[in-house]
Design a protein around this motif. Structure first.
Motif, PDB file in Angstrom:
ATOM      1  N   LEU A   1       0.550  -1.238  -0.127  1.00 53.67           N
ATOM      2  CA  LEU A   1      -0.022  -0.090   0.115  1.00 53.67           C
ATOM      3  C   LEU A   1       0.917   1.942  -0.154  1.00 53.67           C
ATOM      4  O   LEU A   1       0.219   2.800  -0.305  1.00 53.67           O
ATOM      5  CB  LEU A   1      -0.957   0.005   1.302  1.00 53.67           C
ATOM      6  N   ILE A   2       2.128   1.197   0.185  1.00 55.22           N
ATOM      7  CA  ILE A   2       3.190   1.755  -0.132  1.00 55.22           C
ATOM      8  C   ILE A   2       2.887   2.972  -1.208  1.00 55.22           C
ATOM      9  O   ILE A   2       2.553   2.738  -2.119  1.00 55.22           O
ATOM     10  CB  ILE A   2       4.381   1.888   0.091  1.00 55.22           C
ATOM     11  N   GLY A   3       2.427   4.511  -1.293  1.00 54.76           N
ATOM     12  CA  GLY A   3       2.499   5.363  -2.053  1.00 54.76           C
ATOM     13  C   GLY A   3       3.623   6.577  -2.253  1.00 54.76           C
ATOM     14  O   GLY A   3       3.824   6.640  -3.525  1.00 54.76           O
ATOM     15  N   ASP A   4       4.590   5.847  -0.514  1.00 57.90           N
ATOM     16  CA  ASP A   4       5.812   7.806  -1.460  1.00 57.90           C
ATOM     17  C   ASP A   4       6.152   6.798  -0.891  1.00 57.90           C
ATOM     18  O   ASP A   4       7.476   6.016   0.359  1.00 57.90           O
ATOM     19  CB  ASP A   4       5.450   8.179  -0.007  1.00 57.90           C
ATOM     20  N   PRO A   5       8.075   6.075  -2.502  1.00 54.23           N
ATOM     21  CA  PRO A   5       8.531   4.569  -1.736  1.00 54.23           C
ATOM     22  C   PRO A   5       9.791   5.608  -0.789  1.00 54.23           C
ATOM     23  O   PRO A   5      10.541   4.127  -0.646  1.00 54.23           O
ATOM     24  CB  PRO A   5       8.996   4.760  -3.341  1.00 54.23           C
ATOM     25  N   THR A   6      10.005   7.138  -1.219  1.00 54.36           N
ATOM     26  CA  THR A   6      11.315   7.067  -0.002  1.00 54.36           C
ATOM     27  C   THR A   6      10.832   7.080   1.620  1.00 54.36           C
ATOM     28  O   THR A   6      11.586   6.920   2.267  1.00 54.36           O
ATOM     29  CB  THR A   6      11.505   8.814  -0.710  1.00 54.36           C
TER      30      THR A   6
ATOM     31  N   GLY B   1       7.940   5.200   2.599  1.00 59.09           N
ATOM     32  CA  GLY B   1       7.432   4.049   3.417  1.00 59.09           C
ATOM     33  C   GLY B   1       6.024   4.494   3.468  1.00 59.09           C
ATOM     34  O   GLY B   1       5.247   3.815   3.946  1.00 59.09           O
ATOM     35  N   VAL B   2       5.779   5.749   2.936  1.00 56.61           N
ATOM     36  CA  VAL B   2       4.323   6.677   3.882  1.00 56.61           C
ATOM     37  C   VAL B   2       3.140   5.664   3.366  1.00 56.61           C
ATOM     38  O   VAL B   2       3.256   5.388   2.027  1.00 56.61           O
ATOM     39  CB  VAL B   2       4.193   7.859   3.966  1.00 56.61           C
ATOM     40  N   ILE B   3       1.875   4.579   3.214  1.00 62.69           N
ATOM     41  CA  ILE B   3       0.625   4.747   3.459  1.00 62.69           C
ATOM     42  C   ILE B   3      -0.176   5.940   1.493  1.00 62.69           C
ATOM     43  O   ILE B   3       0.306   7.011   2.264  1.00 62.69           O
ATOM     44  CB  ILE B   3      -0.266   4.005   3.884  1.00 62.69           C
ATOM     45  N   HIS B   4       0.250   5.262   0.833  1.00 63.61           N
ATOM     46  CA  HIS B   4      -0.790   6.099  -0.144  1.00 63.61           C
ATOM     47  C   HIS B   4      -2.113   6.237   0.687  1.00 63.61           C
ATOM     48  O   HIS B   4      -3.443   6.486   0.712  1.00 63.61           O
ATOM     49  CB  HIS B   4      -1.054   5.125  -1.454  1.00 63.61           C
ATOM     50  N   GLY B   5      -2.265   7.767   0.890  1.00 63.72           N
ATOM     51  CA  GLY B   5      -3.565   8.418   0.789  1.00 63.72           C
ATOM     52  C   GLY B   5      -5.174   7.888  -0.125  1.00 63.72           C
ATOM     53  O   GLY B   5      -5.377   7.711   0.657  1.00 63.72           O
ATOM     54  N   GLY B   6      -4.079   7.117  -1.130  1.00 65.23           N
ATOM     55  CA  GLY B   6      -5.740   6.453  -1.653  1.00 65.23           C
ATOM     56  C   GLY B   6      -6.115   5.892  -0.528  1.00 65.23           C
ATOM     57  O   GLY B   6      -7.488   5.761  -0.140  1.00 65.23           O
ATOM     58  N   ALA B   7      -5.442   4.425  -0.039  1.00 63.60           N
ATOM     59  CA  ALA B   7      -5.862   3.728   0.272  1.00 63.60           C
ATOM     60  C   ALA B   7      -6.458   4.274   2.451  1.00 63.60           C
ATOM     61  O   ALA B   7      -7.347   3.735   2.823  1.00 63.60           O
ATOM     62  CB  ALA B   7      -4.449   3.106   1.448  1.00 63.60           C
TER      63      ALA B   7
ATOM     64  N   ALA C   1       3.167   7.374  10.170  1.00 60.63           N
ATOM     65  CA  ALA C   1       4.300   6.530   9.871  1.00 60.63           C
ATOM     66  C   ALA C   1       4.108   5.555   9.976  1.00 60.63           C
ATOM     67  O   ALA C   1       3.087   4.201   9.501  1.00 60.63           O
ATOM     68  CB  ALA C   1       4.135   6.463  11.947  1.00 60.63           C
ATOM     69  N   PRO C   2       5.178   5.036   8.984  1.00 59.09           N
ATOM     70  CA  PRO C   2       5.370   3.628   8.592  1.00 59.09           C
ATOM     71  C   PRO C   2       5.334   2.547   9.424  1.00 59.09           C
ATOM     72  O   PRO C   2       5.399   2.504  10.068  1.00 59.09           O
ATOM     73  CB  PRO C   2       6.813   3.626   7.309  1.00 59.09           C
ATOM     74  N   ASN C   3       4.950   0.888   9.057  1.00 58.92           N
ATOM     75  CA  ASN C   3       4.745  -0.002   9.829  1.00 58.92           C
ATOM     76  C   ASN C   3       3.572  -0.015  10.865  1.00 58.92           C
ATOM     77  O   ASN C   3       3.603  -0.660  12.075  1.00 58.92           O
ATOM     78  CB  ASN C   3       5.823  -0.392  10.191  1.00 58.92           C
ATOM     79  N   LYS C   4       3.031   1.270  10.790  1.00 57.89           N
ATOM     80  CA  LYS C   4       2.121   1.052  11.700  1.00 57.89           C
ATOM     81  C   LYS C   4       0.290   1.049  10.442  1.00 57.89           C
ATOM     82  O   LYS C   4       0.110   1.728  10.083  1.00 57.89           O
ATOM     83  CB  LYS C   4       2.203   2.061  12.827  1.00 57.89           C
ATOM     84  N   SER C   5      -0.371   0.481  12.003  1.00 59.06           N
ATOM     85  CA  SER C   5      -1.782   0.153  11.525  1.00 59.06           C
ATOM     86  C   SER C   5      -2.505   1.688  11.565  1.00 59.06           C
ATOM     87  O   SER C   5      -2.206   2.651  12.320  1.00 59.06           O
ATOM     88  CB  SER C   5      -2.657  -0.539  12.573  1.00 59.06           C
ATOM     89  N   ILE C   6      -3.561   1.485  10.763  1.00 56.72           N
ATOM     90  CA  ILE C   6      -4.181   3.077  10.498  1.00 56.72           C
ATOM     91  C   ILE C   6      -5.697   2.899  11.328  1.00 56.72           C
ATOM     92  O   ILE C   6      -6.539   1.819  10.541  1.00 56.72           O
ATOM     93  CB  ILE C   6      -4.396   3.771   9.284  1.00 56.72           C
ATOM     94  N   THR C   7      -6.430   3.175  12.336  1.00 52.53           N
ATOM     95  CA  THR C   7      -7.646   3.088  12.268  1.00 52.53           C
ATOM     96  C   THR C   7      -8.631   4.189  12.085  1.00 52.53           C
ATOM     97  O   THR C   7      -7.510   5.781  12.045  1.00 52.53           O
ATOM     98  CB  THR C   7      -7.407   3.743  14.206  1.00 52.53           C
TER      99      THR C   7
END
Lengths: 169, 143
Positions: free
Chosen positions: B43-48, B50-56, B93-99
């Protein structure tokens, strides 16, 4: 003195390499089945249909969140593409180092407003983005998405984006 | 907030995109719902970074909003998103679940107005907020 015209295959190779490296860098685009078609500098985003994009299994409609992702992705890639165009055509992008940092980071979304005009059907969707304003720091982009008929939009969106420092003139 | 029952939990399992994104229902109440989405490298949107894509994140907030509409006591019938505005306040933050928590703050006979917030660790430091209008069919008063 006639200026030497660049062979067509060199032009295509350069443009396709830069575009696909923007797209390939983003794992989420692969996850969503989002690809881009290029005609000259014009991009069309394609969200290739997959059953996992369904949000309403009873009547088989695309999930609004997937449509939002598609519109946002089309806006970001089109904006990055428009901003890299001049440097790319001037031969300033190191094509041998596309994976290793020759390309600037992608613009970041500030906000996005999505208008759901019709239910998304279980088939491919297309999107084209227009950069209405691209300033030093901020850009405003409008995106239109359709499925079977170009003039019948099923969703549209307007978003604001923060340009990466590397793209600022 | 109450723990979701089996039918409410099934909401994310029945929607293919929610399932593909690994969403789960954690809390529901009258006109509100809370969903969680695990971090995944896909689901990464920013490869540099590791931040999840806004779309997700949008998909998570849209889904939480949809369930919140179903949880409204006066709701009868289906829903769909009419419009959704998302503000991205900080990167997740990368590696964290989003609520994501969504609530119906107003409902007319035919429209539900929603607010949604998404965060990783601290609810008071949201990564994104959304407001939206959803299709709503209000139950007829039986008095």
């Amino acid at each position: 003195m006639i200026e030497k015209i660049e062979p067509v295959q060199d032009v295509k190779r350069r443009r396709d390499a830069v575009l696909s490296s923007f797209v390939d860098r983003v794992p989420f685009l692969k996850f969503m089945g989002i690809t881009f078609d290029r005609r000259g500098n014009e991009l069309t985003g394609i969200m290739n249909f997959d059953p996992k994009l369904i949000g309403n299994p009873v009547v088989e409609r695309l999930h609004g969140g997937g449509t939002a992702s598609f519109l946002e992705s089309a806006a970001i890639i089109t904006l990055a593409w428009k901003n890299i165009w001049d440097a790319m055509e001037a031969g300033e992008i190191d094509l041998e180092n596309l994976e290793g940092g020759a390309l600037p980071p992608l613009p970041k979304t500030i906000d996005l407003t999505i208008d759901y005009l019709r239910p998304g059907l279980p088939r491919d969707a297309y999107a084209r983005a227009t950069v209405n304003r691209s300033g030093r720091r901020y850009a405003s982009v409008h995106v239109e998405a359709w499925q079977d008929r170009r003039e019948v939009l099923f969703a549209q969106a307007t978003g604001h984006f923060l340009m990466p420092y590397e793209m600022r003139p | 907030m109450v723990k979701p029952n089996a039918a409410q939990q099934a909401f994310t399992q029945n929607l293919p995109l929610c399932q593909a994104l690994g969403m789960e229902v954690t809390d529901v109440d009258e006109g509100t719902a809370t969903l969680i989405m695990p971090y995944s490298p896909e689901l990464i949107g920013d490869p540099t970074t590791g931040v999840i894509h806004g779309g997700a994140v949008s998909a998570l907030m849209d889904s939480a909003s949809g369930l919140a509409v179903y949880m409204h006591p006066e709701n009868k019938g289906h829903t769909a998103t009419i419009d959704l505005r998302i503000d991205y306040m900080r990167p997740a933050a990368p590696n964290k679940s989003i609520t994501a928590h969504a609530e119906v703050y107003h409902a007319t006979r035919s429209v539900a107005f929603l607010r949604a917030t998404a965060w990783t660790d601290d609810r008071n430091r949201p990564i994104a907020q959304a407001t939206g209008a959803f299709v709503f069919t209000k139950k007829k008063k039986t008095s």
